[in-house]
Design a protein around this motif. Structure first.
Motif, PDB file in Angstrom:
ATOM      1  N   PHE A  90       0.802  -1.219   0.000  1.00 54.70           N
ATOM      2  CA  PHE A  90       0.000   0.000   0.000  1.00 54.70           C
ATOM      3  C   PHE A  90       0.839   1.275   0.000  1.00 54.70           C
ATOM      4  O   PHE A  90       0.354   2.335  -0.418  1.00 54.70           O
ATOM      5  N   THR A  91       2.087   1.203   0.475  1.00 51.13           N
ATOM      6  CA  THR A  91       2.907   2.416   0.603  1.00 51.13           C
ATOM      7  C   THR A  91       4.069   2.488  -0.377  1.00 51.13           C
ATOM      8  O   THR A  91       4.605   3.578  -0.604  1.00 51.13           O
ATOM      9  N   GLY A  92       4.520   1.353  -0.914  1.00 57.22           N
ATOM     10  CA  GLY A  92       5.724   1.350  -1.734  1.00 57.22           C
ATOM     11  C   GLY A  92       6.990   1.491  -0.922  1.00 57.22           C
ATOM     12  O   GLY A  92       8.045   1.840  -1.463  1.00 57.22           O
ATOM     13  N   GLN A  93       6.917   1.186   0.380  1.00 57.44           N
ATOM     14  CA  GLN A  93       8.055   1.362   1.268  1.00 57.44           C
ATOM     15  C   GLN A  93       8.460   0.046   1.924  1.00 57.44           C
ATOM     16  O   GLN A  93       7.634  -0.852   2.133  1.00 57.44           O
ATOM     17  N   TYR A  94       9.742  -0.029   2.275  1.00 52.84           N
ATOM     18  CA  TYR A  94      10.212  -1.123   3.108  1.00 52.84           C
ATOM     19  C   TYR A  94       9.579  -1.010   4.496  1.00 52.84           C
ATOM     20  O   TYR A  94       9.187   0.067   4.940  1.00 52.84           O
ATOM     21  N   ALA A  95       9.538  -2.149   5.207  1.00 53.44           N
ATOM     22  CA  ALA A  95       8.917  -2.160   6.531  1.00 53.44           C
ATOM     23  C   ALA A  95       9.638  -1.241   7.507  1.00 53.44           C
ATOM     24  O   ALA A  95       9.005  -0.634   8.379  1.00 53.44           O
ATOM     25  N   HIS A  96      10.962  -1.103   7.386  1.00 56.00           N
ATOM     26  CA  HIS A  96      11.666  -0.228   8.334  1.00 56.00           C
ATOM     27  C   HIS A  96      11.311   1.238   8.103  1.00 56.00           C
ATOM     28  O   HIS A  96      11.590   2.077   8.969  1.00 56.00           O
ATOM     29  N   ASN A  97      10.679   1.554   6.970  1.00 55.45           N
ATOM     30  CA  ASN A  97      10.234   2.918   6.722  1.00 55.45           C
ATOM     31  C   ASN A  97       8.760   3.139   7.048  1.00 55.45           C
ATOM     32  O   ASN A  97       8.392   4.176   7.608  1.00 55.45           O
ATOM     33  N   HIS A  98       7.891   2.193   6.693  1.00 54.81           N
ATOM     34  CA  HIS A  98       6.474   2.407   7.044  1.00 54.81           C
ATOM     35  C   HIS A  98       6.167   2.006   8.485  1.00 54.81           C
ATOM     36  O   HIS A  98       5.117   2.373   9.018  1.00 54.81           O
ATOM     37  N   GLY A  99       7.057   1.276   9.142  1.00 60.98           N
ATOM     38  CA  GLY A  99       6.937   1.027  10.580  1.00 60.98           C
ATOM     39  C   GLY A  99       6.183  -0.206  10.994  1.00 60.98           C
ATOM     40  O   GLY A  99       6.193  -0.578  12.169  1.00 60.98           O
ATOM     41  N   VAL A 100       5.514  -0.884  10.047  1.00 59.73           N
ATOM     42  CA  VAL A 100       4.782  -2.109  10.385  1.00 59.73           C
ATOM     43  C   VAL A 100       5.760  -3.270  10.233  1.00 59.73           C
ATOM     44  O   VAL A 100       5.829  -3.916   9.190  1.00 59.73           O
ATOM     45  N   ARG A 101       6.535  -3.539  11.285  1.00 61.59           N
ATOM     46  CA  ARG A 101       7.582  -4.546  11.210  1.00 61.59           C
ATOM     47  C   ARG A 101       7.093  -5.949  11.543  1.00 61.59           C
ATOM     48  O   ARG A 101       7.776  -6.928  11.262  1.00 61.59           O
ATOM     49  N   GLY A 102       5.926  -6.050  12.169  1.00 61.55           N
ATOM     50  CA  GLY A 102       5.383  -7.349  12.545  1.00 61.55           C
ATOM     51  C   GLY A 102       3.876  -7.350  12.473  1.00 61.55           C
ATOM     52  O   GLY A 102       3.241  -6.301  12.261  1.00 61.55           O
ATOM     53  N   ASN A 103       3.273  -8.518  12.674  1.00 62.11           N
ATOM     54  CA  ASN A 103       1.822  -8.628  12.580  1.00 62.11           C
ATOM     55  C   ASN A 103       1.093  -7.924  13.716  1.00 62.11           C
ATOM     56  O   ASN A 103      -0.112  -7.693  13.619  1.00 62.11           O
TER      57      ASN A 103
END
Length: 479
Positions: A90-103
């Motif tokens: 949905f964001t086009g970003q890596y998890a370390h950038n969008h902040g959703v690192r886990g479930n």
């Protein structure tokens, strides 16, 4: 013939180049090629835990989106876990950038920076049916969607749904619910001329992989496994893999259940194709089909996802857009990922050129090729396997580091960050990832493999912050 952009081993090992330009790639378009068409409708289909090598179960999908579109044969989920991967889509970003690192960190997603928000703001009608993000509460409405039916607690039968703000139980098989809602959304284009964005996200084929009754007894093709399933000497693997004990029989059983469950997804896709064709909207609809992550069928004894091995991180990924020439049926073996969907959508909708969007992915409409891709995963509990890890992957190499890190309060990494284990695979010679070339390697041998440079490059990529540069055909911005 697959259009492969040659990338040298030296470019990967040196870490000096982030992208490699391609003069001509069959089936691709210059970044402005959509200017001659009206804004496309956009259909995004996200399956749950669907690995590659499941094509037998989705022949209608393959006929449409691979046979009359583009199949990306080297596609990855940058974090092989549901919520982080979906947030990356949905964001086009890596998890370390969008902040959703886990479930458990879905609440960290900034919905104002999602592709559906930008599209709705630009006048698109937006719809969402099926699973959204892990842990999504039944009473919460998904932001920036005009019409929705969100599956509150993922299941296959008698699901609890939030339907346009009303929480209710729907008795049908949940994939069928998604299908029917999708057809209704599409039919409303008869009276609503706005372009639309529709996200369809069935729970299939996630465990417990329960098929619809009509497919419960379907026979599936025999499976002979693959070398990674039968690996016996795992002394070169990290401890959690050395202790993993799933059997080939375990892998065959979940494979069969996933295939049966995917048959209903294939029916859903076929029904959507038929409705688009009947409405005369098939030509100018940009379609994406992707799995949110892969799944290991007992590869290396592992029987889940969350690991840096190919069955877990590689996913099926198909794209079609006839009005823009993406209907040739030619495969594309560039290195692509879930983070490339959002920039492709924004480019197609004419929203990319403003330079407002900080992205890690790149539009698939431009003829570019990246030389590497970052993969990452975080341990959520102190006793969870595996440790946190990050990996650099190219078309033929993969380097991985495991860390003494887990997610702490607020979903942020905590711990010493010490490197606990390392792996390096020659994917061209060893696609099953059986021989870790760092096992027993001397410092001289590591230097010959350029491991110090790789480790330094990985450290930089793990802290990249995306870019707001407008893309230039053949010269995309660095990650």
């Amino acid at each position: 013939m697959s259009a492969r952009i040659p990338i040298s081993r030296r470019a990967f090992l040196s870490g000096s180049a982030t992208t490699v330009a391609a003069a001509t790639v069959p089936g691709l378009l210059p970044a402005r090629a959509s200017a001659g068409t009206s804004r496309p409708n956009i259909l995004l289909v996200i399956t749950d835990d669907q690995p590659r090598q499941t094509e037998w179960a989705t022949p209608q999908t393959m006929d449409w989106l691979a046979g009359q579109g583009t199949e990306y044969t080297h596609a990855f989920a940058t974090t092989p876990l549901c919520a982080p991967s979906r947030a990356s889509i949905f964001t086009g970003q890596y998890a370390h950038n969008h902040g959703v690192r886990g479930n458990r960190q879905s609440a960290r997603l900034d919905h104002s920076r999602t592709v559906h928000r930008y599209l709705q703001q630009a006048g698109y009608r937006t719809g969402l049916y099926g699973k959204f993000l892990n842990g999504w509460k039944a009473g919460d409405n998904p932001p920036f969607f005009e019409d929705w039916a969100v599956l509150a607690r993922p299941t296959y039968d008698n699901g609890v749904w939030n339907v346009n703000g009303v929480v209710q139980s729907l008795p049908d098989y949940t994939t069928t619910v998604v299908e029917h809602r999708a057809l209704g959304f599409l039919q409303r284009t008869v009276t609503d001329s706005r372009p639309w964005f529709l996200c369809l996200s069935p729970y299939a084929p996630h465990g417990p992989n329960k098929p619809d009754r009509r497919y419960a007894g379907t026979e599936v093709p025999d499976w002979q496994g693959r070398p990674s399933v039968f690996e016996t000497d795992k002394t070169d693997k990290p401890p959690y893999i050395q202790h993993a004990n799933a059997t080939p029989g375990d892998g065959a059983a979940v494979r069969a259940a996933q295939l049966r469950t995917l048959r209903s997804v294939d029916d859903m896709v076929a029904a959507v194709h038929g409705r688009l064709e009947a409405l005369g909207q098939l030509d100018n609809t940009l379609v994406f089909f992707i799995g949110d992550n892969g799944f290991s069928w007992a590869d290396h004894g592992w029987h889940r996802k969350s690991v840096p091995y190919a069955p877990s991180v590689r996913v099926p990924f198909y794209v079609s857009w006839p009005a823009a020439g993406l209907n040739t049926g030619r495969p594309d073996d560039r290195l692509v990922a879930n983070i490339d969907i959002a920039p492709t959508v924004l480019e197609a909708a004419g929203l990319m050129r403003t330079g407002r969007f900080a992205l890690d992915g790149h539009s698939l409409l431009a003829p570019y090729g990246r030389d590497r891709l970052l993969l990452e995963w975080w341990r959520q509990k102190s006793d969870e396997r595996p440790h946190s890890w990050a990996s650099l992957v190219t078309a033929d190499r993969q380097y991985t580091e495991y860390y003494d890190t887990r997610l702490g309060r607020g979903g942020r990494p905590a711990g010493s960050g010490k490197v606990m284990f390392r792996e390096y695979y020659d994917l061209a010679r060893d696609p099953g990832q059986l021989a870790n070339l760092l096992h027993g390697a001397t410092p001289e041998q590591e230097a010959d493999l350029r491991i110090p440079a790789l480790s330094a490059r990985l450290a930089l990529d793990r802290t990249c912050t995306g870019t707001t540069e407008a893309p230039v055909p053949g010269h995309p911005p660095s990650p």
